[in-house]
Design a protein around this motif. Structure first.
Motif, PDB file in Angstrom:
ATOM      1  N   UNK A  86       0.837  -1.206   0.000  1.00  0.00           N
ATOM      2  CA  UNK A  86       0.000   0.000   0.000  1.00  0.00           C
ATOM      3  C   UNK A  86       0.868   1.250   0.000  1.00  0.00           C
ATOM      4  N   UNK A  87       1.950   1.217   0.773  1.00  0.00           N
ATOM      5  CA  UNK A  87       2.874   2.358   0.786  1.00  0.00           C
ATOM      6  C   UNK A  87       3.415   2.600  -0.617  1.00  0.00           C
ATOM      7  N   UNK A  88       3.819   1.536  -1.268  1.00  0.00           N
ATOM      8  CA  UNK A  88       4.397   1.649  -2.604  1.00  0.00           C
ATOM      9  C   UNK A  88       3.367   2.197  -3.602  1.00  0.00           C
ATOM     10  N   UNK A  89       2.159   1.676  -3.519  1.00  0.00           N
ATOM     11  CA  UNK A  89       1.092   2.140  -4.409  1.00  0.00           C
ATOM     12  C   UNK A  89       0.838   3.639  -4.219  1.00  0.00           C
ATOM     13  N   UNK A  90       0.766   4.091  -2.974  1.00  0.00           N
ATOM     14  CA  UNK A  90       0.508   5.512  -2.697  1.00  0.00           C
ATOM     15  C   UNK A  90       1.661   6.393  -3.178  1.00  0.00           C
ATOM     16  N   UNK A  91       2.871   5.922  -2.996  1.00  0.00           N
ATOM     17  CA  UNK A  91       4.029   6.677  -3.471  1.00  0.00           C
ATOM     18  C   UNK A  91       3.979   6.816  -4.987  1.00  0.00           C
ATOM     19  N   UNK A  92       3.613   5.733  -5.662  1.00  0.00           N
ATOM     20  CA  UNK A  92       3.561   5.786  -7.121  1.00  0.00           C
ATOM     21  C   UNK A  92       2.517   6.795  -7.602  1.00  0.00           C
ATOM     22  N   UNK A  93       1.366   6.812  -6.948  1.00  0.00           N
ATOM     23  CA  UNK A  93       0.329   7.776  -7.324  1.00  0.00           C
ATOM     24  C   UNK A  93       0.806   9.205  -7.114  1.00  0.00           C
ATOM     25  N   UNK A  94       1.488   9.450  -5.998  1.00  0.00           N
ATOM     26  CA  UNK A  94       2.009  10.790  -5.727  1.00  0.00           C
ATOM     27  C   UNK A  94       3.132  11.148  -6.705  1.00  0.00           C
ATOM     28  N   UNK A  95       3.910  10.141  -7.101  1.00  0.00           N
ATOM     29  CA  UNK A  95       4.997  10.382  -8.050  1.00  0.00           C
ATOM     30  C   UNK A  95       4.442  10.828  -9.399  1.00  0.00           C
ATOM     31  N   UNK A  96       3.362  10.215  -9.827  1.00  0.00           N
ATOM     32  CA  UNK A  96       2.722  10.621 -11.084  1.00  0.00           C
ATOM     33  C   UNK A  96       2.279  12.078 -10.993  1.00  0.00           C
ATOM     34  N   UNK A  97       1.639  12.412  -9.884  1.00  0.00           N
ATOM     35  CA  UNK A  97       1.146  13.782  -9.697  1.00  0.00           C
ATOM     36  C   UNK A  97       2.287  14.791  -9.662  1.00  0.00           C
ATOM     37  N   UNK A  98       3.437  14.373  -9.158  1.00  0.00           N
ATOM     38  CA  UNK A  98       4.582  15.278  -9.031  1.00  0.00           C
ATOM     39  C   UNK A  98       5.461  15.295 -10.277  1.00  0.00           C
ATOM     40  N   UNK A  99       5.113  14.480 -11.262  1.00  0.00           N
ATOM     41  CA  UNK A  99       5.898  14.443 -12.491  1.00  0.00           C
ATOM     42  C   UNK A  99       7.058  13.473 -12.463  1.00  0.00           C
ATOM     43  N   UNK A 100       7.055  12.564 -11.484  1.00  0.00           N
ATOM     44  CA  UNK A 100       8.139  11.594 -11.357  1.00  0.00           C
ATOM     45  C   UNK A 100       7.697  10.164 -11.682  1.00  0.00           C
ATOM     46  N   UNK A 101       6.565  10.017 -12.323  1.00  0.00           N
ATOM     47  CA  UNK A 101       6.033   8.681 -12.570  1.00  0.00           C
ATOM     48  C   UNK A 101       6.985   7.778 -13.332  1.00  0.00           C
ATOM     49  N   UNK A 102       7.780   8.362 -14.242  1.00  0.00           N
ATOM     50  CA  UNK A 102       8.679   7.540 -15.048  1.00  0.00           C
ATOM     51  C   UNK A 102       9.935   7.125 -14.300  1.00  0.00           C
TER      52      UNK A 102
END
Length: 245
Positions: A86-102
């Motif tokens: 769950x931590x990893x999933x939430x971080x990934x969602x926030x990374x997308x929003x911050x422009x770091x998804x890739x």
């Protein structure tokens, strides 16, 4: 990222059912207190070669993939109350929003797998895009970058044994969190300001433990593949302390 979720659920449910019903995995999985013991003893005793499955394990979670090389799953031992998936999933969602998804491998919550036992216990399963995650490959690439960078800075011959010995004496670090983030910043062509902001993002999300075993390549792009960190947030050392030492 669009994917056929039900097809992946069906595929991995078949594997998990076989593991639990026929190969005694669940009993082994929940009976030992040492991750190395439970993984090692089960993997040596049972095989799923007909399904072309493979397994790996870290301190808290198991990883499972198959011959399709498209998606893998992660699920964790029950001894730890921290839901790393769950931590990893939430971080990934926030990374997308911050422009770091890739910069992170794609992930999603796949299913809550109901164990076929009398208690019908639940294992939370997360799915990830497949990435090439050879520890040796990543560490070799990081080594090559750090050693050659040192030689360029010091005007040394990178093909000489003396240069290699001097580098090991002076630093020689290429697998740690600090070394990997420096390697990643160069790979991503990020300047110091951009990299500082990215490290701030990791720090704000309590990400730690980014040694070379937690990275991989997604279509030749360097990405973080295990970014949930380790331990309770209050016990984690801020990643900035590892980088700006």
């Amino acid at each position: 990222m669009e994917y056929n979720k039900q097809a992946i659920v069906d595929r991995y449910t078949k594997y998990l059912d076989k593991m639990c019903k026929e190969l005694n995995f669940y009993r082994s999985f929940y009976s030992a207190y040492d991750t190395e013991d439970v993984y090692g003893s089960w993997d040596k005793s049972y095989k799923m070669e007909d399904d072309d499955c493979w397994f790996a394990s870290g301190c808290t979670r198991f990883v499972m993939g198959d011959g399709y090389c498209d998606y893998v799953i992660k699920f964790q031992r029950n001894f730890d109350t921290i839901d790393y998936g769950e931590i990893e999933y939430n971080i990934y969602q926030d990374a997308i929003a911050a422009g770091y998804g890739d910069k992170f491998i794609w992930c999603d919550h796949l299913m809550d797998y109901k164990v076929p036992n009398e208690e019908n216990e639940i294992i939370k399963v997360y799915v990830y895009k497949y990435a090439q995650c050879s520890y040796d490959m990543i560490s070799d690439d990081s080594y090559d970058y750090h050693f050659r960078s040192y030689c360029e800075q010091e005007g040394l011959d990178a093909d000489s044994d003396d240069a290699r010995e001097e580098w090991y004496d002076r630093d020689g670090d290429y697998t740690s969190t600090r070394a990997m983030l420096e390697f990643a910043g160069n790979f991503w062509h990020m300047d110091s300001e951009q990299m500082s902001k990215f490290i701030d993002f990791l720090s704000e999300h309590h990400v730690n433990d980014l040694h070379c075993g937690n990275w991989g390549y997604d279509d030749n792009l360097l990405v973080l593949t295990d970014y949930a960190g380790y331990g309770r947030f209050s016990d984690r050392t801020d990643i900035k302390c590892c980088v700006f030492r």
